[in-house]
Design an enzyme around this catalytic site. Structure first.
Site, PDB file in Angstrom:
ATOM      1  CG  ASP A 108      33.585  32.737  47.684  1.00 37.60           C
ATOM      2  OD1 ASP A 108      32.477  32.509  47.954  1.00 37.60           O
ATOM      3  OD2 ASP A 108      34.244  33.583  47.903  1.00 37.60           O
ATOM      4  CG  HIS A 125      31.618  35.856  37.211  1.00 41.61           C
ATOM      5  ND1 HIS A 125      32.406  36.873  37.718  1.00 41.61           N
ATOM      6  CD2 HIS A 125      30.930  36.397  36.278  1.00 41.61           C
ATOM      7  CE1 HIS A 125      32.253  37.938  36.985  1.00 41.61           C
ATOM      8  NE2 HIS A 125      31.216  37.754  36.248  1.00 41.61           N
TER       9      HIS A 125
HETATM   10  P1  NAD Z   1      38.309  42.592  42.432  1.00 39.37           P
HETATM   11  O1  NAD Z   1      39.292  42.080  42.854  1.00 39.37           O
HETATM   12  O2  NAD Z   1      38.431  43.239  40.970  1.00 39.37           O
HETATM   13  O3  NAD Z   1      37.992  43.904  43.382  1.00 39.37           O
HETATM   14  C1  NAD Z   1      37.730  43.527  44.702  1.00 39.37           C
HETATM   15  C2  NAD Z   1      37.655  44.674  45.585  1.00 39.37           C
HETATM   16  O4  NAD Z   1      37.344  44.662  46.772  1.00 39.37           O
HETATM   17  C3  NAD Z   1      38.961  46.012  45.449  1.00 39.37           C
HETATM   18  O5  NAD Z   1      38.312  46.829  45.053  1.00 39.37           O
HETATM   19  C4  NAD Z   1      39.184  45.866  46.810  1.00 39.37           C
HETATM   20  O6  NAD Z   1      39.800  47.244  47.175  1.00 39.37           O
HETATM   21  C5  NAD Z   1      38.125  45.477  47.968  1.00 39.37           C
HETATM   22  N1  NAD Z   1      38.419  44.988  48.972  1.00 39.37           N
HETATM   23  C6  NAD Z   1      39.207  43.923  49.067  1.00 39.37           C
HETATM   24  N2  NAD Z   1      39.240  43.361  50.576  1.00 39.37           N
HETATM   25  C7  NAD Z   1      38.252  44.391  51.109  1.00 39.37           C
HETATM   26  C8  NAD Z   1      37.861  44.626  52.290  1.00 39.37           C
HETATM   27  N3  NAD Z   1      38.238  43.787  53.470  1.00 39.37           N
HETATM   28  N4  NAD Z   1      37.086  45.664  52.837  1.00 39.37           N
HETATM   29  C9  NAD Z   1      36.743  46.520  51.653  1.00 39.37           C
HETATM   30  N5  NAD Z   1      36.939  46.264  50.447  1.00 39.37           N
HETATM   31  C10 NAD Z   1      37.835  45.108  50.104  1.00 39.37           C
HETATM   32  O7  NAD Z   1      36.937  41.687  42.517  1.00 39.37           O
HETATM   33  P2  NAD Z   1      35.696  41.645  41.580  1.00 39.37           P
HETATM   34  O8  NAD Z   1      35.281  43.103  41.439  1.00 39.37           O
HETATM   35  O9  NAD Z   1      34.558  40.812  42.378  1.00 39.37           O
HETATM   36  O10 NAD Z   1      36.082  41.160  40.106  1.00 39.37           O
HETATM   37  C11 NAD Z   1      37.180  40.285  39.986  1.00 39.37           C
HETATM   38  C12 NAD Z   1      36.334  39.007  39.471  1.00 39.37           C
HETATM   39  O11 NAD Z   1      37.373  37.888  40.127  1.00 39.37           O
HETATM   40  C13 NAD Z   1      35.330  38.550  39.347  1.00 39.37           C
HETATM   41  O12 NAD Z   1      34.785  38.012  38.464  1.00 39.37           O
HETATM   42  C14 NAD Z   1      35.340  37.443  40.683  1.00 39.37           C
HETATM   43  O13 NAD Z   1      34.353  36.023  40.144  1.00 39.37           O
HETATM   44  C15 NAD Z   1      36.523  36.920  40.423  1.00 39.37           C
HETATM   45  N6  NAD Z   1      37.391  36.309  41.808  1.00 39.37           N
HETATM   46  C16 NAD Z   1      36.465  35.623  42.536  1.00 39.37           C
HETATM   47  C17 NAD Z   1      37.126  35.317  43.899  1.00 39.37           C
HETATM   48  C18 NAD Z   1      35.960  34.521  44.895  1.00 39.37           C
HETATM   49  O14 NAD Z   1      35.154  33.871  44.733  1.00 39.37           O
HETATM   50  N7  NAD Z   1      36.387  34.796  46.276  1.00 39.37           N
HETATM   51  C19 NAD Z   1      38.328  35.869  44.417  1.00 39.37           C
HETATM   52  C20 NAD Z   1      38.955  36.563  43.489  1.00 39.37           C
HETATM   53  C21 NAD Z   1      38.352  36.718  42.338  1.00 39.37           C
END
Ligand code: NAD
Length: 249
Positions: A108, A125
């Site tokens: 992002d 990524h």
């Molecule tokens: P994930 O979705 O697997 O894990 C996110 C973690 O964050 C979860 O365990 C959740 O419990 C925790 N979480 C969410 N909001 C929170 C908060 N406010 N406070 C504390 N904890 C919180 O994400 P990941 O490990 O980054 O892996 C998933 C893949 O998805 C990555 O490769 C990423 O590139 C991609 N992705 C990116 C975005 C982005 O760019 N913002 C969004 C979604 C997925």
């Protein structure tokens, strides 16, 4: 429980205070408060407009058109976003000369928007806020992609070399960027505090960096809403809201 949490927050403040070369390793959880859902939210944009894997994307102009359209739908659905309190904390440490860099799984671009220079940000990524040519690397904006999809059938080609244009993300099935992997390894090896923030730590090879930090004897702190497989390796684990915790440090 509250005392325990307060004690953990104080321990985090101490570790950050003593550190001079912090690495912030971030996942989707650092951006949820900005309005970008993580992967796990049921019925969220990622399940409804699931990005295509690399092989499918490359298979035909129709598949590429579909892949690019899905990305634009995700962008439209999410709308304009601003960096959150976790991004602000990393930028604050950068201004204070305490940040070695950010290693992010996110696409992002919010760390850079918050003020961490691109030169100190490793995007494992890639980046979904623009597209690029897979042949010559020329950057193409998403608004241009939207215009091309509207005006023509098939998939838009690079204006420079007519190569295949794709969002600058690393899709499932696409090789990891060698330069980003190398820089992330160097950052991890040279830091004195490694903070893994908002990641379920299940996506490899990204999840190997917190494990590497622990293996090298660097204090590893995990801040996440739920347990992760790497919690047992960490010096400090805080299961709490990222924005609340990092705003207070
Ligand atoms: P994930 O979705 O697997 O894990 C996110 C973690 O964050 C979860 O365990 C959740 O419990 C925790 N979480 C969410 N909001 C929170 C908060 N406010 N406070 C504390 N904890 C919180 O994400 P990941 O490990 O980054 O892996 C998933 C893949 O998805 C990555 O490769 C990423 O590139 C991609 N992705 C990116 C975005 C982005 O760019 N913002 C969004 C979604 C997925």
């Amino acid at each position: 429980m509250m005392d325990d949490l307060n004690g953990k927050r104080a321990a985090l403040a101490r570790l950050v205070g003593q550190a001079n070369r912090i690495v912030v390793f971030s996942g989707a959880g650092i951006s949820t408060e900005c309005g970008i859902p993580d992967f796990r939210s049921p019925g969220g944009v990622w399940s409804r407009f699931k990005p295509l894997d690399f092989k499918t994307f490359m298979s035909s102009p129709e598949a590429r058109r579909e892949g690019l359209s899905r990305f634009l739908k995700i962008r439209d659905e999410i709308g304009p976003v601003e960096p959150g309190r976790g991004h602000a904390a990393a930028a604050r440490w950068h201004r204070a000369g305490k940040l070695a860099g950010v290693i992010t799984q996110n696409i992002d671009g919010l760390h850079q928007r918050a003020g961490v220079p691109a030169s100190r940000t490793v995007e494992l990524h890639g980046n979904g806020t623009y597209a690029h040519c897979l042949e010559c690397g020329r950057r193409h904006e998403l608004d241009w992609i939207a215009e091309q999809l509207e005006a023509h059938s098939g998939a838009p080609a690079c204006v420079e070399c007519a190569g295949i244009v794709k969002t600058a993300t690393i899709s499932f099935g696409q090789s990891m960027p060698a330069d980003a992997m190398h820089r992330a390894g160097e950052m991890t090896g040279n830091c004195d505090l490694f903070l893994a923030v908002g990641s379920s730590l299940v996506v490899e090879p990204a999840a190997s960096f917190p494990a590497l930090a622990a293996q090298l004897g660097v204090p590893l702190v995990i801040i996440n809403g739920e347990p992760t497989p790497a919690d047992r390796l960490a010096e400090l684990v805080i299961h709490d809201d990222i924005g609340d915790v990092l705003e207070a440090v």
